[in-house]
Design an enzyme around this catalytic site. Structure first.
Site, short mmCIF file in Angstrom:
data_model
loop_
_atom_site.label_atom_id
_atom_site.label_comp_id
_atom_site.label_asym_id
_atom_site.label_seq_id
_atom_site.Cartn_x
_atom_site.Cartn_y
_atom_site.Cartn_z
N CYS A 1 50.85 48.21 62.39
CA CYS A 1 51.70 48.54 63.52
C CYS A 1 51.28 47.76 64.77
O CYS A 1 50.09 47.52 64.98
CB CYS A 1 51.71 50.02 63.89
SG CYS A 1 52.14 51.08 62.52
N ARG B 1 52.44 42.62 62.42
CA ARG B 1 51.62 43.81 62.17
C ARG B 1 52.39 44.91 61.45
O ARG B 1 51.82 45.91 61.03
CB ARG B 1 51.07 44.35 63.48
CG ARG B 1 50.25 43.35 64.25
CD ARG B 1 49.73 43.96 65.53
NE ARG B 1 48.79 45.03 65.23
CZ ARG B 1 47.50 44.85 65.03
NH1 ARG B 1 46.98 43.65 65.11
NH2 ARG B 1 46.72 45.87 64.76
N TRP C 1 54.60 49.74 60.54
CA TRP C 1 54.37 49.59 59.10
C TRP C 1 54.10 51.01 58.62
O TRP C 1 53.09 51.62 58.97
CB TRP C 1 53.18 48.69 58.82
CG TRP C 1 52.97 48.44 57.35
CD1 TRP C 1 53.66 47.55 56.58
CD2 TRP C 1 52.04 49.09 56.48
NE1 TRP C 1 53.21 47.61 55.28
CE2 TRP C 1 52.22 48.54 55.19
CE3 TRP C 1 51.09 50.09 56.65
CZ2 TRP C 1 51.48 48.95 54.09
CZ3 TRP C 1 50.34 50.50 55.55
CH2 TRP C 1 50.54 49.93 54.29
N ASN D 1 48.87 53.49 66.33
CA ASN D 1 48.53 52.62 65.22
C ASN D 1 47.31 53.24 64.55
O ASN D 1 46.33 53.52 65.23
CB ASN D 1 48.20 51.22 65.77
CG ASN D 1 47.68 50.28 64.70
OD1 ASN D 1 47.97 50.44 63.52
ND2 ASN D 1 46.91 49.30 65.13
N GLY D 2 47.37 53.47 63.24
CA GLY D 2 46.23 54.10 62.56
C GLY D 2 46.68 55.40 61.91
O GLY D 2 47.88 55.60 61.68
N GLU E 1 43.48 34.33 43.64
CA GLU E 1 44.11 34.14 44.95
C GLU E 1 45.52 33.56 44.79
O GLU E 1 46.45 33.95 45.51
CB GLU E 1 43.22 33.24 45.83
CG GLU E 1 43.88 32.62 47.05
CD GLU E 1 44.58 33.60 47.99
OE1 GLU E 1 44.41 34.82 47.86
OE2 GLU E 1 45.35 33.12 48.85
N LYS F 1 49.13 34.97 46.27
CA LYS F 1 50.13 34.19 47.02
C LYS F 1 51.50 34.33 46.38
O LYS F 1 52.50 34.57 47.06
CB LYS F 1 49.77 32.70 47.09
CG LYS F 1 48.70 32.24 48.04
CD LYS F 1 49.00 32.41 49.50
CE LYS F 1 48.62 33.75 50.03
NZ LYS F 1 47.24 34.12 50.21
N GLU G 1 52.94 38.01 46.71
CA GLU G 1 53.37 38.55 48.01
C GLU G 1 54.62 37.88 48.55
O GLU G 1 55.40 38.53 49.24
CB GLU G 1 52.24 38.62 49.03
CG GLU G 1 51.66 37.34 49.50
CD GLU G 1 50.44 37.55 50.41
OE1 GLU G 1 50.31 38.57 51.09
OE2 GLU G 1 49.61 36.63 50.44
N HIS H 1 41.03 37.87 25.11
CA HIS H 1 40.52 39.23 24.93
C HIS H 1 41.57 40.28 25.28
O HIS H 1 41.25 41.45 25.45
CB HIS H 1 39.25 39.42 25.78
CG HIS H 1 38.16 38.47 25.40
ND1 HIS H 1 37.47 38.57 24.21
CD2 HIS H 1 37.68 37.37 26.02
CE1 HIS H 1 36.59 37.58 24.12
NE2 HIS H 1 36.71 36.84 25.21
N LYS I 1 50.59 41.89 58.28
CA LYS I 1 49.52 40.89 58.38
C LYS I 1 48.12 41.52 58.43
O LYS I 1 47.23 41.07 57.75
CB LYS I 1 49.77 40.02 59.62
CG LYS I 1 48.75 38.90 59.81
CD LYS I 1 48.91 37.81 58.78
CE LYS I 1 47.96 36.65 58.99
NZ LYS I 1 47.80 35.89 57.73
O1 M6R Z 1 42.69 39.65 58.08
P1 M6R Z 1 41.95 39.69 56.79
O2 M6R Z 1 41.58 38.34 56.30
O3 M6R Z 1 40.77 40.61 56.81
O4 M6R Z 1 42.98 40.30 55.77
C1 M6R Z 1 42.61 40.66 54.47
C2 M6R Z 1 43.83 40.82 53.59
O5 M6R Z 1 44.63 41.86 54.04
C3 M6R Z 1 44.66 39.54 53.53
O6 M6R Z 1 43.89 38.47 53.09
C4 M6R Z 1 45.87 39.70 52.60
O7 M6R Z 1 45.43 39.83 51.28
C5 M6R Z 1 46.80 38.50 52.79
N1 M6R Z 1 48.11 38.95 53.12
C6 M6R Z 1 46.91 37.63 51.62
O8 M6R Z 1 47.71 36.52 51.86
#
Ligand code: M6R
Length: 592
Positions: free
Chosen positions: A2, A28, A76, A102-103, A470, A474, A477, A493, A587
């Site tokens: 948020c 956010r 969010w 926020n929180g 990773e 990508k 998401e 396996h 984010k």
């Molecule tokens: O701001 P941070 O790097 O701590 O965020 C961690 C994850 O939330 C962040 O890397 C998330 O997995 C990304 N959206 C991936 O692209």
């Protein structure tokens, strides 16, 4: 999660200023948004809607009336679905007290039960709404005291902001979720979850730290300790952020811009201050146990780090995801070291791990992009990524900078920093082979061939195993295609049962000692009908599609990831998804 933003100042266009600033915090959270303004006649008017604030062109008539005070929120969702009722701001029934948050207020159900017994009525399913009512309950001695008492009643991590009709005052408190105060030359005051909201008006800021509150009124910001009520002195800090860095420019999306910026961002990471890298390496050498901690992509970077330290420095380091850190606390002492990795520096799970480590006296080294973040300020030593603002939810340039810095550290621990740096410089020199329109076109054609896939599998070995993980993040998401990364040797396996005719499988095959093994794993997939997409410096007969990457030695995790970032982006666009604001995500994950 948020975004919170508020303005109090000489302009009559408070609501419009808040609208504009909130758009910059949309990363956010973008489920819904809302703005409240106090008009000149003292009336509070509120507008809130489901949907993205970036799509709002003009505010409703009431909010365009003159107002010097306004606050807003981009949500969010955590507690309560994505509805207009659940959108912030939340108010008391008479709308005299208005709150954004926020929180999470963890004990909200209990507090809500008590408030209902006292006759309060609620309109939303959120935890936030109770805060307005808690203030109302305590108003006998005024807004300030009531706000303070309300803060003492709620548990959890939060940033909360409130106004009370007719007072021309904003009060905010922080316990875990960021809030930053900005002060402009004309006396205007701002409070926001992140600096970009007010960057066009001022670069002079003051931080609100945990367990502190701030009262903004009459061109002044007064800070207090939330527990002791004692007033606090705050230094005005001038930051050197550039407004234009946070804009898309000629790019269609931030994600593509940030992928392309890797030429510059990587160069900055590779040229990190040598003294700083050596100092950090010394901390690692001296530590009785080092644990790398991160979440999501940063967690996968931590895993790359584990391989780098093993291969380059022959040193064992531990890895924990922030959300899974708690059990590791039993092994921390005042001689241990935690290396926290993050783009935002505000990820709640990583921050919690740091807080736990600090209770043990463990030293904290952070590798973080946002230098003004909570993580940076909690750390004993900070290596800044200097990647520039990363706005797209999918992390790209921050990721490769994090890997570059871990590579420097691994080489520095092995007393071979010069060699490691030279290797990275050579790799960076080859980035032009990938970050160019022809390469982009090739990857777009690959994306076109697999855009209808139900599943995509990615395999890698050693340092490129976490890169496979990773890559899956990508693809998931932004393309919304089910994607999974595996260690090449693990497929047989179990997961190989998922392969059917035409399943796209990405094979990360750098020129390392595992090349033959990963190609054998690729053969196993091909034998089950998989469509093989090789990400490799050389073409191999078994690849159906080849994406060429430069040969880069121990910098291969960086090089191999970049084409997959581009592929994820292209798939998102072809599938008509918004790569900058993927569904269900935000984010910064500032809740546990
Ligand atoms: O701001 P941070 O790097 O701590 O965020 C961690 C994850 O939330 C962040 O890397 C998330 O997995 C990304 N959206 C991936 O692209």
């Amino acid at each position: 999660m948020c975004g919170i933003f508020a303005y109090l100042g000489p302009s009559e266009k408070a609501a419009e200023i808040v609208l504009k600033g909130l758009k910059k915090l949309e990363y956010r959270g973008y489920d819904s948004w809302g703005i409240a303004a106090e008009q000149e006649n003292g009336e509070i008017v509120i507008e809130k809607h489901v949907g993205k604030i970036s799509e709002v062109v003009t505010l409703g008539k009431e909010l365009t009336e003159p107002a010097h005070l306004a606050m807003g929120h981009s949500r969010w969702a955590t507690h309560g679905g994505v509805t207009e009722y659940n959108a912030h701001p939340h108010t008391t029934e008479n709308q005299d007290i208005v709150v954004v948050h926020n929180g999470i207020f963890e004990n909200y159900l209990e507090l809500k039960g008590d408030l209902i017994k006292k006759g309060h009525q609620f309109r939303s399913e959120t935890d936030t709404e109770i805060f307005a009512h808690l203030i109302e309950e305590e108003m006998e001695e005024g807004f300030e005291v009531a706000f303070r008492r309300a803060c003492k009643k709620v548990h959890g991590r939060f940033g909360v902001l409130a106004m009370h009709k007719g007072e021309k005052t904003l009060i905010a408190a922080r316990r875990g979720s960021p809030l930053i105060v900005g002060k402009a030359k004309d006396g205007a005051l701002f409070i926001a979850s992140d600096v970009p909201a007010f960057l066009e008006y001022t670069k002079d800021i003051m931080y609100l730290d945990d367990n502190q509150m701030v009262i903004l009124a009459d061109k002044t910001a007064r800070f207090y300790d939330m527990e002791t009520d004692q007033s606090l002195e705050k230094r005005l800090i001038t930051i050197d952020w550039k407004e234009e860095e946070a804009q898309k420019g000629s790019y269609a999306h931030f994600m593509l811009k940030e992928i392309m910026e890797q030429k510059e961002s990587l160069a900055r990471a590779i040229n990190s201050d040598t003294e700083l890298i050596l100092k950090a390496a010394e901390m690692i050498k001296k530590a009785y146990g080092t644990t790398l901690v991160g979440c999501g992509t940063a967690g996968k970077v931590a895993m790359v780090g584990e391989y780098l330290f093993a291969n380059v420095a022959k040193k064992h380091v531990n890895v924990k995801f922030g959300s899974e850190f708690k059990s590791a606390r039993h092994f921390l002492t005042d001689r241990s070291l935690m290396i926290a990795i993050s783009q935002s520096g505000e990820t709640a799970d990583t921050l919690e791990a740091i807080e736990i480590a600090k209770t043990k006296g463990t030293k904290i080294l952070s590798i973080v992009n946002v230098e003004t973040s909570t993580m940076a300020r909690l750390s004993d030593l900070v290596i800044p990524l200097k990647a520039g603002p990363e706005k797209a939810v999918a992390s790209t340039k921050a990721t490769t900078s994090q890997i570059a810095i871990l590579t420097l550290l691994a080489y520095a621990v092995a007393d071979r920093l010069k060699e490691g740096k030279q290797m990275l410089i050579e790799a960076e020199g080859k980035l032009n082979d990938m970050l160019n329109p022809r390469y982009e076109e090739h990857i777009e054609s690959v994306a076109d061939q697999i855009k209808g896939a139900k599943d995509i599998m990615i395999i890698g070995r050693d340092m490129n195993y976490p890169i496979a993980l990773e890559s899956a993040i990508k693809l998931q998401e932004v393309s919304y295609i089910h994607a999974e990364g595996f260690a090449g040797g693990e497929l047989k396996h179990g997961p190989i049962a998922l392969i059917s005719e035409g399943t796209p499988c990405i094979i990360i095959a750098p020129n390392d000692e595992y090349k033959q093994e990963i190609l054998s794993n690729a053969m196993e997939l091909k034998a089950r009908g998989a469509l093989l997409i090789g990400v490799s410096p050389d073409n191999a007969e078994i690849f159906d599609i080849w994406i060429k990457v430069p040969s880069a030695g121990n910098a291969s995790p960086i090089m191999d990831l970049i084409p997959i970032q581009i592929l994820a982006y292209k798939l998102a666009v072809l599938r008509q998804n918004n790569p900058d604001m993927p569904r269900n995500l935000a984010k910064s994950v500032t809740v546990k």
